[in-house]
Design a protein around this motif. Sequence first.
Motif, short mmCIF file in Angstrom:
data_model
loop_
_atom_site.label_atom_id
_atom_site.label_comp_id
_atom_site.label_asym_id
_atom_site.label_seq_id
_atom_site.Cartn_x
_atom_site.Cartn_y
_atom_site.Cartn_z
N MET A 1 71.01 22.10 4.49
CA MET A 1 72.19 21.74 3.73
C MET A 1 72.95 20.60 4.40
O MET A 1 73.21 20.66 5.60
N ASP A 2 73.26 19.57 3.63
CA ASP A 2 74.02 18.44 4.15
C ASP A 2 75.51 18.75 4.01
O ASP A 2 76.10 18.56 2.94
N LEU A 3 76.12 19.22 5.09
CA LEU A 3 77.52 19.64 5.04
C LEU A 3 78.46 18.47 4.79
O LEU A 3 79.52 18.64 4.18
N VAL A 4 78.09 17.27 5.25
CA VAL A 4 78.95 16.11 5.05
C VAL A 4 79.14 15.83 3.56
O VAL A 4 80.27 15.62 3.09
N SER A 5 78.05 15.82 2.80
CA SER A 5 78.14 15.58 1.36
C SER A 5 78.90 16.69 0.66
O SER A 5 79.70 16.44 -0.25
N LEU A 6 78.64 17.92 1.07
CA LEU A 6 79.33 19.06 0.45
C LEU A 6 80.83 19.00 0.72
O LEU A 6 81.65 19.20 -0.20
N ILE A 7 81.20 18.71 1.96
CA ILE A 7 82.62 18.60 2.31
C ILE A 7 83.26 17.46 1.55
O ILE A 7 84.40 17.57 1.06
N GLY A 8 82.56 16.35 1.40
CA GLY A 8 83.09 15.21 0.67
C GLY A 8 83.40 15.55 -0.77
O GLY A 8 84.44 15.16 -1.32
N THR A 9 82.48 16.28 -1.42
CA THR A 9 82.69 16.66 -2.82
C THR A 9 83.88 17.60 -2.96
O THR A 9 84.73 17.43 -3.84
N ILE A 10 83.95 18.60 -2.08
CA ILE A 10 85.07 19.55 -2.13
C ILE A 10 86.39 18.83 -1.86
O ILE A 10 87.40 19.06 -2.54
N LEU A 11 86.37 17.93 -0.88
CA LEU A 11 87.59 17.20 -0.52
C LEU A 11 88.09 16.35 -1.69
O LEU A 11 89.30 16.22 -1.90
N ALA A 12 87.16 15.80 -2.47
CA ALA A 12 87.56 14.97 -3.61
C ALA A 12 88.38 15.77 -4.61
O ALA A 12 89.42 15.31 -5.10
N PHE A 13 87.93 17.00 -4.90
CA PHE A 13 88.66 17.84 -5.85
C PHE A 13 89.97 18.34 -5.24
O PHE A 13 90.99 18.47 -5.95
N VAL A 14 89.96 18.62 -3.94
CA VAL A 14 91.18 19.08 -3.27
C VAL A 14 92.24 17.98 -3.33
O VAL A 14 93.43 18.25 -3.55
N VAL A 15 91.83 16.73 -3.14
CA VAL A 15 92.77 15.61 -3.18
C VAL A 15 93.46 15.54 -4.54
O VAL A 15 94.68 15.32 -4.62
N ILE A 16 92.69 15.70 -5.61
CA ILE A 16 93.27 15.65 -6.95
C ILE A 16 94.29 16.77 -7.14
O ILE A 16 95.41 16.56 -7.64
N ILE A 17 93.92 17.98 -6.73
CA ILE A 17 94.81 19.14 -6.92
C ILE A 17 96.07 19.00 -6.07
O ILE A 17 97.20 19.18 -6.57
N VAL A 18 95.90 18.68 -4.79
CA VAL A 18 97.05 18.55 -3.89
C VAL A 18 97.94 17.39 -4.34
O VAL A 18 99.18 17.50 -4.33
N GLY A 19 97.33 16.29 -4.73
CA GLY A 19 98.11 15.14 -5.20
C GLY A 19 98.93 15.48 -6.42
O GLY A 19 100.08 15.05 -6.56
N THR A 20 98.36 16.27 -7.33
CA THR A 20 99.09 16.69 -8.53
C THR A 20 100.31 17.52 -8.16
O THR A 20 101.42 17.32 -8.70
N ILE A 21 100.13 18.43 -7.22
CA ILE A 21 101.25 19.29 -6.79
C ILE A 21 102.33 18.47 -6.09
O ILE A 21 103.53 18.65 -6.34
N LEU A 22 101.91 17.55 -5.21
CA LEU A 22 102.89 16.73 -4.48
C LEU A 22 103.67 15.82 -5.41
O LEU A 22 104.81 15.42 -5.10
N LYS A 23 103.09 15.47 -6.53
CA LYS A 23 103.78 14.62 -7.50
C LYS A 23 104.75 15.42 -8.38
O LYS A 23 105.40 14.87 -9.27
N GLY A 24 104.82 16.74 -8.13
CA GLY A 24 105.77 17.57 -8.86
C GLY A 24 105.22 18.22 -10.11
O GLY A 24 105.98 18.84 -10.87
N SER A 25 103.91 18.10 -10.34
CA SER A 25 103.30 18.73 -11.50
C SER A 25 102.68 20.06 -11.08
O SER A 25 102.89 20.54 -9.96
N THR A 26 101.92 20.66 -11.98
CA THR A 26 101.26 21.94 -11.69
C THR A 26 99.76 21.79 -11.87
O THR A 26 99.28 20.88 -12.57
N VAL A 27 99.01 22.69 -11.25
CA VAL A 27 97.55 22.66 -11.39
C VAL A 27 97.15 22.88 -12.84
O VAL A 27 96.19 22.29 -13.33
N GLY A 28 97.91 23.70 -13.54
CA GLY A 28 97.62 23.97 -14.94
C GLY A 28 97.67 22.73 -15.81
O GLY A 28 97.00 22.64 -16.85
#
Length: 246
Positions: A1-28
Motif C-alpha cells: 500500500m502506498d501510504l503517501v498517495s492514500l494520505i494525499g487523497t484523504i488530505l484533499a477531502f479534509v482540506v475541503i471540509i475544514v476550509g468550509t467550516i473555517l469560512k463559517g459554513s457547515t459540512v451539510g
Amino acid sequence: MDLVSLIGTILAFVVIIVGTILKGSTVGALWNPAAFVIVFMGTIACLLVQNQGKALKQSMKMFSMVYKPPKHQPADLISRIVGWSEISRRQGLLGLEPQIESEDDTFVRKGLQLLVDGSEPDAIRGVLEVEVDAREHADLAAAKVYENAGIYSPTMGIIGAVMGLMAVMQNLADPSKLGHGIAAAFVATIYGVALANMLMLPIASRLKGLVHKQTQMREILIEGLVSIAEGANPRQIEAKLQGYLP
C-alpha cells in the motif's frame, strides 16, 4: 500500500471540509443531490461517449495501482538477468527452463520461453517489443480516461452552477430562498473543480508514471534476454543494463 498517495487523497477531502467550516459554513452545505447528479453522472456520460469499453474497463482495473502500485525494482531485475546469463553459460539455454515456472509475470515467462526455445536475438526482440508497445498503448489509453474526467468535470460543475442560478432567478419574489439557492448553485462548481484537480488529474498523472516505469522494466528485460541469446558475458550484460538505472 502506498501510504503517501492514500494520505494525499484523504488530505484533499479534509482540506475541503475544514476550509468550509473555517469560512463559517457547515459540512451539510457541501451536499447537494442535484449538483452531484449533474457533475458526477454528467462526467461519466461524457466518458462513455468518448472512450471505448476496453479503455474504460482497463481504467477501472488500473485504479488500484494508485494506492497499491506494482513493485519496480530494476536493480533486482538486472541481478536476476545476470543470474540467468550465468546459468545459460554453465548449463546452456535449456538450463533456464526451470526458471520459467518460478516466474509470476507472464511477460517474463514469455521472454524466457523464447530464449529456451532457441529463438534468434532479433526474433526475441521483435516479439517482445510488439507486446510492450501494445501494453503501453492500452495502459496509457486507460490512464487518459481519468485525464478526460478531469477535463469534463469542471465544465459540468459550471453547467450545474448555471442551472442552479436559473432556479434562483425563478424565485426572486421570495428573498428567503435566494441565499440558500445561490449557495447550492455553487456547490456544483466545487464538485467539478475538486473532482478534477484533487482526484482525477492526479490519478491520471500517477498512472502515466507507473506505466512508464513498467515499460522501462520490460525494456531492461528485453535487452537482457537478447544479450543472453547473443552469448554475451554476464559482466558485460550487467554493465550494459546498469545504464538504465538513474
